[in-house]
Design a protein around this motif. Structure first.
Motif, PDB file in Angstrom:
ATOM      1  N   VAL A  93       0.846  -1.204   0.000  1.00  0.00           N
ATOM      2  CA  VAL A  93       0.000   0.000   0.000  1.00  0.00           C
ATOM      3  C   VAL A  93       0.878   1.251   0.000  1.00  0.00           C
ATOM      4  O   VAL A  93       0.689   2.177  -0.798  1.00  0.00           O
ATOM      5  CB  VAL A  93      -0.938   0.006   1.236  1.00  0.00           C
ATOM      6  N   VAL A  94       1.860   1.252   0.892  1.00  0.00           N
ATOM      7  CA  VAL A  94       2.734   2.424   1.013  1.00  0.00           C
ATOM      8  C   VAL A  94       3.541   2.623  -0.272  1.00  0.00           C
ATOM      9  O   VAL A  94       3.687   3.747  -0.762  1.00  0.00           O
ATOM     10  CB  VAL A  94       3.655   2.265   2.238  1.00  0.00           C
ATOM     11  N   LEU A  95       4.036   1.519  -0.836  1.00  0.00           N
ATOM     12  CA  LEU A  95       4.824   1.636  -2.066  1.00  0.00           C
ATOM     13  C   LEU A  95       3.997   2.210  -3.203  1.00  0.00           C
ATOM     14  O   LEU A  95       4.516   2.918  -4.068  1.00  0.00           O
ATOM     15  CB  LEU A  95       5.384   0.273  -2.477  1.00  0.00           C
ATOM     16  N   THR A  96       2.690   1.900  -3.229  1.00  0.00           N
ATOM     17  CA  THR A  96       1.838   2.441  -4.284  1.00  0.00           C
ATOM     18  C   THR A  96       1.867   3.967  -4.256  1.00  0.00           C
ATOM     19  O   THR A  96       1.943   4.617  -5.294  1.00  0.00           O
ATOM     20  CB  THR A  96       0.402   1.915  -4.117  1.00  0.00           C
ATOM     21  N   TYR A  97       1.835   4.542  -3.050  1.00  0.00           N
ATOM     22  CA  TYR A  97       1.927   6.000  -2.947  1.00  0.00           C
ATOM     23  C   TYR A  97       3.341   6.484  -3.255  1.00  0.00           C
ATOM     24  O   TYR A  97       3.552   7.411  -4.033  1.00  0.00           O
ATOM     25  CB  TYR A  97       1.541   6.466  -1.535  1.00  0.00           C
ATOM     26  N   PHE A  98       4.317   5.840  -2.613  1.00  0.00           N
ATOM     27  CA  PHE A  98       5.688   6.334  -2.713  1.00  0.00           C
ATOM     28  C   PHE A  98       6.209   6.217  -4.147  1.00  0.00           C
ATOM     29  O   PHE A  98       6.811   7.155  -4.689  1.00  0.00           O
ATOM     30  CB  PHE A  98       6.587   5.565  -1.743  1.00  0.00           C
ATOM     31  N   PHE A  99       5.947   5.080  -4.778  1.00  0.00           N
ATOM     32  CA  PHE A  99       6.414   4.902  -6.147  1.00  0.00           C
ATOM     33  C   PHE A  99       5.637   5.785  -7.128  1.00  0.00           C
ATOM     34  O   PHE A  99       6.140   6.118  -8.202  1.00  0.00           O
ATOM     35  CB  PHE A  99       6.330   3.435  -6.556  1.00  0.00           C
ATOM     36  N   ALA A 100       4.405   6.150  -6.772  1.00  0.00           N
ATOM     37  CA  ALA A 100       3.660   7.087  -7.621  1.00  0.00           C
ATOM     38  C   ALA A 100       4.361   8.451  -7.610  1.00  0.00           C
ATOM     39  O   ALA A 100       4.429   9.135  -8.644  1.00  0.00           O
ATOM     40  CB  ALA A 100       2.221   7.221  -7.144  1.00  0.00           C
ATOM     41  N   ALA A 101       4.905   8.826  -6.447  1.00  0.00           N
ATOM     42  CA  ALA A 101       5.669  10.078  -6.374  1.00  0.00           C
ATOM     43  C   ALA A 101       6.933   9.957  -7.226  1.00  0.00           C
ATOM     44  O   ALA A 101       7.296  10.869  -7.976  1.00  0.00           O
ATOM     45  CB  ALA A 101       6.033  10.374  -4.916  1.00  0.00           C
ATOM     46  N   TRP A 102       7.580   8.807  -7.122  1.00  0.00           N
ATOM     47  CA  TRP A 102       8.797   8.571  -7.897  1.00  0.00           C
ATOM     48  C   TRP A 102       8.507   8.705  -9.403  1.00  0.00           C
ATOM     49  O   TRP A 102       9.256   9.345 -10.152  1.00  0.00           O
ATOM     50  CB  TRP A 102       9.327   7.166  -7.576  1.00  0.00           C
TER      51      TRP A 102
ATOM     52  N   GLY B  60       3.905  15.799  -1.791  1.00  0.00           N
ATOM     53  CA  GLY B  60       4.456  15.763  -0.439  1.00  0.00           C
ATOM     54  C   GLY B  60       3.937  14.573   0.340  1.00  0.00           C
ATOM     55  O   GLY B  60       4.708  13.837   0.964  1.00  0.00           O
ATOM     56  N   PHE B  61       2.625  14.362   0.269  1.00  0.00           N
ATOM     57  CA  PHE B  61       2.040  13.230   0.976  1.00  0.00           C
ATOM     58  C   PHE B  61       2.612  11.907   0.463  1.00  0.00           C
ATOM     59  O   PHE B  61       2.978  11.017   1.243  1.00  0.00           O
ATOM     60  CB  PHE B  61       0.514  13.230   0.821  1.00  0.00           C
ATOM     61  N   GLU B  62       2.722  11.787  -0.865  1.00  0.00           N
ATOM     62  CA  GLU B  62       3.208  10.521  -1.421  1.00  0.00           C
ATOM     63  C   GLU B  62       4.662  10.251  -1.006  1.00  0.00           C
ATOM     64  O   GLU B  62       5.026   9.116  -0.697  1.00  0.00           O
ATOM     65  CB  GLU B  62       3.071  10.526  -2.942  1.00  0.00           C
ATOM     66  N   LEU B  63       5.465  11.314  -0.987  1.00  0.00           N
ATOM     67  CA  LEU B  63       6.868  11.125  -0.594  1.00  0.00           C
ATOM     68  C   LEU B  63       6.985  10.747   0.888  1.00  0.00           C
ATOM     69  O   LEU B  63       7.883  10.006   1.280  1.00  0.00           O
ATOM     70  CB  LEU B  63       7.673  12.390  -0.886  1.00  0.00           C
ATOM     71  N   LEU B  64       6.073  11.266   1.702  1.00  0.00           N
ATOM     72  CA  LEU B  64       6.129  10.992   3.144  1.00  0.00           C
ATOM     73  C   LEU B  64       5.380   9.717   3.534  1.00  0.00           C
ATOM     74  O   LEU B  64       5.380   9.325   4.706  1.00  0.00           O
ATOM     75  CB  LEU B  64       5.542  12.174   3.921  1.00  0.00           C
TER      76      LEU B  64
END
Lengths: 300, 161
Positions: free
Chosen positions: A155-164, A211-215
């Motif tokens: 779940v977290v990677l979905t947000y974080f990698f979307a930022a990437w 910002g949210f996705e990176l955090l």
């Protein structure tokens, strides 16, 4: 490294896992028949418009003819409903994963790939590894802990990698562009169209989003049940707002998100009215007195 | 097999733990590699790229649709559910459809399969509407362009406009 390994296999309540597993399997018929109907439309699309993914070639997956699409659709629904009963969790769970994976290949092989299903696919992959689990179980399990942790990380990677991806494809100046404006023009609802008249509003929203996705990895630090409920509520709010604005909701991802909730409390709620009193404290998960006599109660 | 609810805590053996951690590491590496280097075709390990491209604040916003004329002479836009393809899928295949508009006949075929009771399509157009943007705000101006067209009785490709 050892600490990471211990964190990843921290024992979690079997009951939490058991409820989450049923929720996931029951969502599949909803997804296939109601909320993602366009996958089944591909049954009517001539196979000349099929644009195979790498995995389709590697695994030599069949051309999605009408027969293949409808066969996978109904096999998937039936298998998921059987798996939701909790019987033969390893065999049925593995079948559900394979069928859903093929269903996703059928979905994503016509010129557009979505990324709302990574965590859900991870969930389907790990659910069969736990074996029998019941929502009345009082124990904790490292196998269940590993599985739930995998889903949360996905779940977290979905947000974080979307930022990437935004930085990779859009550049760091993605935040000052008109990506959300474009989204609202193309698919904005009555709840969103007014934002077009306030351009800086959507640019501000882009800053907040990136910002949210990176955090987002901070989500994994939410330890207490209360913190995790708050995180899930926040994320659900985010996805509902997106849906209201541009009618896009990552529903399978939202279901995967539910892996964070302390579902084992459902059991306590139902038992509080019975003989179990006190000891609803979160920490140990082991009841102070082993008063439950599972055979003496109806199973549901 | 009926298994009673259990109070026991269960732990993983050394092998079970090692295999699980290894599996998690492999998926993590693949997902990271897909995000850094992969393309969409690497699904499920491709980049998470929805809305990842930057739209310029003065560049028009494109919105694609399919217009059609039915055998009954009615002209109008065709919904995703009628062609079996979502707008984004049409857009994903656009280069191919522009290069060879005779492929639009396939969309006419799936329209017939999805709407057996309605008159078939005799002409299909892929139209892009370009909404003008100025400093990130829509000006309200737009223009329509036909990117590819197909006629039922004439399968020779039309020149790209």
């Amino acid at each position: 490294m050892r600490r990471l390994g211990r964190w990843w296999t921290e024992p979690l309540p079997m009951a939490r896992f058991a409820v989450f597993r049923v929720v996931v399997y029951l969502f599949i018929p909803v997804d296939v028949l109601l909320t993602t109907p366009w996958v089944a439309w591909h049954a009517d699309v001539p196979t000349e418009l099929y644009q195979p993914l790498v995995v389709g070639g590697l695994l030599n997956l069949p051309l999605p003819t009408r027969l293949v699409v409808l066969g996978v659709q109904w096999a998937l629904i039936v298998t998921a409903l059987l798996a939701a009963t909790g019987r033969s969790p390893r065999l049925l769970g593995a079948l559900v994963f394979l069928l859903y994976f093929e269903w996703m290949v059928i979905a994503m092989s016509y010129g557009k790939v979505d990324h709302d299903r990574f965590a859900f696919l991870v969930a389907l992959a790990v659910l069969p590894t736990v074996g029998v689990a019941r929502w009345r179980d009082r124990g904790r399990s490292e196998a269940a802990g590993w599985a739930l942790r995998c889903v949360q990380v996905a779940v977290v990677l979905t947000y974080f990698f979307a930022a990437w991806a935004k930085v990779r494809f859009g550049g760091w100046d993605w935040v000052t562009g008109a990506t959300l404006t474009r989204a609202v023009i193309r698919r904005g609802t009555m709840w969103a169209d007014w934002t077009l008249d306030v351009p800086n509003l959507l640019v501000g929203a882009q800053w907040l989003l990136l910002g949210f996705e990176l955090l987002s990895p901070l989500i994994l630090l939410a330890r207490s049940g209360r913190a995790r409920v708050a995180v899930v509520a926040f994320l659900l709010g985010f996805h509902l707002m997106t849906y209201a604005a541009i009618t896009i909701i990552f529903l399978p991802h939202v279901v995967a998100l539910l892996s964070m909730l302390p579902w084992e409390r459902l059991r306590r709620v139902t038992e509080d009215s019975a003989e179990d009193s006190g000891d609803a404290g979160a920490a140990s998960g082991t009841p102070s007195s082993p008063v439950s006599a599972p055979g003496g109660r109806p199973d549901r | 097999m009926r298994v009673a609810a259990t109070d026991r805590d269960t732990t993983l053996g050394t092998t079970g733990r090692a295999v699980r951690l290894l599996a998690a590491a492999v998926v993590l590496v693949l997902a990271t590699a897909g995000t850094v280097w992969g393309q969409d075709s690497a699904f499920p390990f491709g980049p998470f790229r929805m809305y990842s491209t930057r739209s310029g604040t003065d560049v028009p916003v494109n919105s694609t649709r399919i217009d059609a004329i039915t055998a009954a002479g009615v002209r109008g836009p065709i919904a995703d559910a009628d062609t079996g393809l979502r707008r984004a899928e049409i857009e994903g295949q656009l280069p191919r459809l522009i290069a060879d508009p005779s492929l639009l006949e396939l969309i006419a075929q799936s329209y017939v399969r999805r709407n057996p009771d309605r008159p078939p399509l005799i002409r299909i157009e892929i139209v892009v509407r370009r909404y003008e943007l100025r400093a990130g705000a829509a000006t309200g101006q737009y223009s329509d362009t036909v990117l590819a067209a197909w006629d039922a009785d004439d399968t020779t490709p039309e020149p790209v406009p």
